[in-house]
Motif scaffolding. Structure first.
Motif, PDB file in Angstrom:
ATOM      1  N   GLN A 128      -7.397   6.256  -5.333  1.00 45.47           N
ATOM      2  CA  GLN A 128      -7.865   5.050  -4.540  1.00 45.47           C
ATOM      3  C   GLN A 128      -6.480   4.124  -4.490  1.00 45.47           C
ATOM      4  OE1 GLN A 128     -11.617   4.006  -4.841  1.00 45.47           O
ATOM      5  NE2 GLN A 128     -11.871   3.893  -2.865  1.00 45.47           N
ATOM      6  N   THR A 129      -6.086   3.624  -3.584  1.00 38.54           N
ATOM      7  CA  THR A 129      -5.531   1.460  -3.721  1.00 38.54           C
ATOM      8  C   THR A 129      -6.226   0.829  -3.586  1.00 38.54           C
ATOM      9  OG1 THR A 129      -4.606   1.862  -0.933  1.00 38.54           O
ATOM     10  CG2 THR A 129      -3.677   3.300  -2.815  1.00 38.54           C
TER      11      THR A 129
ATOM     12  N   ARG B 260      -6.959  12.614  -7.284  1.00 37.14           N
ATOM     13  CA  ARG B 260      -7.566  12.205  -6.318  1.00 37.14           C
ATOM     14  C   ARG B 260      -7.745  10.272  -6.480  1.00 37.14           C
ATOM     15  NH1 ARG B 260     -13.663  10.984  -4.387  1.00 37.14           N
ATOM     16  NH2 ARG B 260     -13.736   9.643  -6.243  1.00 37.14           N
TER      17      ARG B 260
ATOM     18  N   TYR C 296      -6.478   9.548  -1.676  1.00 37.28           N
ATOM     19  CA  TYR C 296      -5.710   9.769  -1.138  1.00 37.28           C
ATOM     20  C   TYR C 296      -5.769  11.563  -2.384  1.00 37.28           C
ATOM     21  CZ  TYR C 296      -4.386   6.166   1.159  1.00 37.28           C
ATOM     22  OH  TYR C 296      -4.001   4.876   2.351  1.00 37.28           O
ATOM     23  N   TYR C 297      -4.881  12.566  -1.938  1.00 34.30           N
ATOM     24  CA  TYR C 297      -4.972  13.135  -2.918  1.00 34.30           C
ATOM     25  C   TYR C 297      -3.854  13.856  -3.346  1.00 34.30           C
ATOM     26  CZ  TYR C 297      -9.924  13.740  -1.466  1.00 34.30           C
ATOM     27  OH  TYR C 297     -11.056  12.847  -1.699  1.00 34.30           O
ATOM     28  N   GLU C 298      -3.716  14.450  -4.534  1.00 30.38           N
ATOM     29  CA  GLU C 298      -2.042  15.012  -5.394  1.00 30.38           C
ATOM     30  C   GLU C 298      -2.268  16.536  -5.529  1.00 30.38           C
ATOM     31  OE1 GLU C 298       2.165  15.470  -5.542  1.00 30.38           O
ATOM     32  OE2 GLU C 298       0.923  13.760  -3.686  1.00 30.38           O
TER      33      GLU C 298
ATOM     34  N   ARG D 203       1.336   9.055  -6.783  1.00 26.95           N
ATOM     35  CA  ARG D 203       1.833  10.493  -6.136  1.00 26.95           C
ATOM     36  C   ARG D 203       2.974  10.733  -7.132  1.00 26.95           C
ATOM     37  NH1 ARG D 203      -0.580  12.517  -2.086  1.00 26.95           N
ATOM     38  NH2 ARG D 203      -1.122  11.360  -0.717  1.00 26.95           N
TER      39      ARG D 203
ATOM     40  N   ILE E 195       0.574   4.142  -2.834  1.00 27.65           N
ATOM     41  CA  ILE E 195       0.694   6.135  -2.690  1.00 27.65           C
ATOM     42  C   ILE E 195       2.011   7.076  -3.431  1.00 27.65           C
ATOM     43  CG2 ILE E 195       0.809   7.337  -0.862  1.00 27.65           C
ATOM     44  CD1 ILE E 195      -0.880   5.219   0.777  1.00 27.65           C
ATOM     45  N   GLU E 196       2.881   6.225  -3.278  1.00 27.27           N
ATOM     46  CA  GLU E 196       4.225   6.840  -3.993  1.00 27.27           C
ATOM     47  C   GLU E 196       3.837   6.846  -5.379  1.00 27.27           C
ATOM     48  OE1 GLU E 196       7.552   9.247  -2.915  1.00 27.27           O
ATOM     49  OE2 GLU E 196       5.909   8.919  -1.868  1.00 27.27           O
TER      50      GLU E 196
ATOM     51  N   THR F 231       0.814  -1.471  -0.301  1.00 26.96           N
ATOM     52  CA  THR F 231      -0.066  -0.258  -0.303  1.00 26.96           C
ATOM     53  C   THR F 231       0.981   1.102   0.054  1.00 26.96           C
ATOM     54  OG1 THR F 231      -1.822  -1.228   1.282  1.00 26.96           O
ATOM     55  CG2 THR F 231      -1.478   0.678   1.120  1.00 26.96           C
ATOM     56  N   GLU F 232       2.116   1.196   0.534  1.00 28.26           N
ATOM     57  CA  GLU F 232       2.867   2.175   1.036  1.00 28.26           C
ATOM     58  C   GLU F 232       3.031   2.803  -0.735  1.00 28.26           C
ATOM     59  OE1 GLU F 232       2.938   0.106   2.597  1.00 28.26           O
ATOM     60  OE2 GLU F 232       2.015   1.197   4.774  1.00 28.26           O
TER      61      GLU F 232
END
Length: 388
Positions: free
Chosen positions: A189-190, A187, A197-199, A148, A144-145, A140-141
């Protein structure tokens, strides 16, 4: 007496027939943009247009080949309207409404467009959004990376066609406008059902990505039959956040002439929609912001059930071009609507300078009660009270 009535009826019918639209002299042209299997060869040019700045539309009206994609891809509904209307407005600087007719896009198909909006991958080689190396084993981490660092910049590609009439009474495709809608906030999701999550997307990064996308889109259009020499106007639209109360705006445009598919340098566009009242409005235009506040106070002095004013200002090159104000208020009857509208009209004429378009919508319970419109430079305004 009966004879007199009959004569009057005949006279009235003759008058009505004389006033009725004459469709026998309708202006027909051969439409070479129609599909060969459509069974039609001609189109009708309407006798009238809405305004000098608007395009005439051929009849029967043809819907876009990618109809419905916009609402699926663009999150903020305000962006959907601004993207379409403002692309058409910018097109007038390239495709003169006195010469060209408007038609919804016919060159990019529904499934084709969806494939272009995907991420580039082995399964979707046509995808214009950057690839992201994510699989079931990615943590998951790491997901996310990766998301982004590789946001899906592109939301939508809007196509508009502009037709031109030849000396042989034939209408042909004379130009294409392409609006490329880019996100300002990504926006993601994983996992399905997981948190969002928002970037935020940097403007320069967005424009660089948009340039690459624009050149690829133009190249793909050039590869289609008959489009090698068609002028293509490309404009980049930066979306508002999905919960924004005003739309985003076009930030750059370029006309690619026939035979070319290179964007080169952009013509930057200085346009913005601003919410009133807001900190941004006070910083951008303190005088108009104060006028709106005083206008609101003037209404509050006489109507205690008034709940406020919310507005949208449209600016070009830092100057206000149009202001739309919405006034929500509860009414107990038609006379109250008329009285309130009269008061607002007088207050508007005394408060706002006439160098920009101004519209005031008075509403109650999601219903339009009255409308006040004053065009830039006009001494009087148009007022309409809707009947209950």
């Amino acid at each position: 007496m009966k004879h007199v009535r009959k004569v009057l009826v005949v006279l009235i019918m003759l008058i009505l027939v004389g006033c009725a639209p004459d469709f026998s002299n309708r202006d027909e042209v051969i439409d070479e943009t129609l599909p060969e299997d459509s069974g039609q060869e001609t189109a009708i040019i309407p006798n009238y247009s809405v305004s000098e700045s608007e395009y005439q539309v051929l009849l029967p009206y043809r819907l876009s080949q990618s109809r419905g994609v916009t609402t699926n891809q663009v999150a903020n509904r305000l962006d959907i309207t601004a993207l379409e209307n403002d692309l058409r407005r910018h097109s007038t600087t390239v495709f003169d409404p006195d010469t060209y007719f408007f038609q919804e896009g016919q060159q990019i198909g529904y499934s084709e467009l969806f494939s272009w909006l995907e991420r580039e991958s082995e399964s979707t080689e046509l995808g214009l959004n950057p690839s992201a190396d994510i699989d079931d084993d990615t943590s998951t981490e790491d997901k996310i990376e990766i998301e982004r660092e590789n946001p899906k910049y592109l939301s939508h590609i809007l196509e508009q066609n502009y037709l031109v009439r030849t000396d042989d009474n034939v209408v042909q495709l004379g130009g294409i406008s392409i609006g490329i809608a880019m996100k300002s906030v990504y926006r993601f999701q994983t996992e399905v059902g997981g948190p969002f999550y928002y970037e935020e997307i940097d403007f320069d990064d967005m424009l660089a990505e948009a340039t690459t996308i624009a050149e690829e889109v133009v190249g793909r259009l050039r590869a289609k039959d008959g489009l090698q020499e068609t002028p293509i106007m490309v404009a980049i639209y930066r979306e508002a956040p999905r919960d924004g109360l005003v739309p985003g705006s076009f930030v750059a445009k370029k006309t690619v002439q026939g035979g070319s598919q290179t964007i080169g340098s952009w013509e930057m566009i200085d346009e913005t929609y601003v919410l009133f009242p807001s900190t941004e409005a006070r910083n951008l235009d303190s005088n108009l912001s104060s006028t709106v506040e005083e206008f609101k106070s003037g209404i509050e002095d006489f109507f205690p059930n008034f709940v406020g004013v919310i507005g949208e200002g449209f600016y070009q090159d830092g100057e206000i071009q149009r202001l739309i104000l919405e006034i929500p208020i509860e009414f107990n009857g038609q006379a109250e609507v008329v009285g309130f509208t009269q008061y607002v009209y007088g207050l508007m004429m005394d408060s706002f300078q006439p160098h920009f378009d101004l519209e005031i919508d008075i509403r109650s319970n999601q219903r339009q009660e009255s409308l006040i419109i004053r065009e830039a430079g006009a001494e009087e305004a148009f007022v309409h009270v809707y009947q209950r």
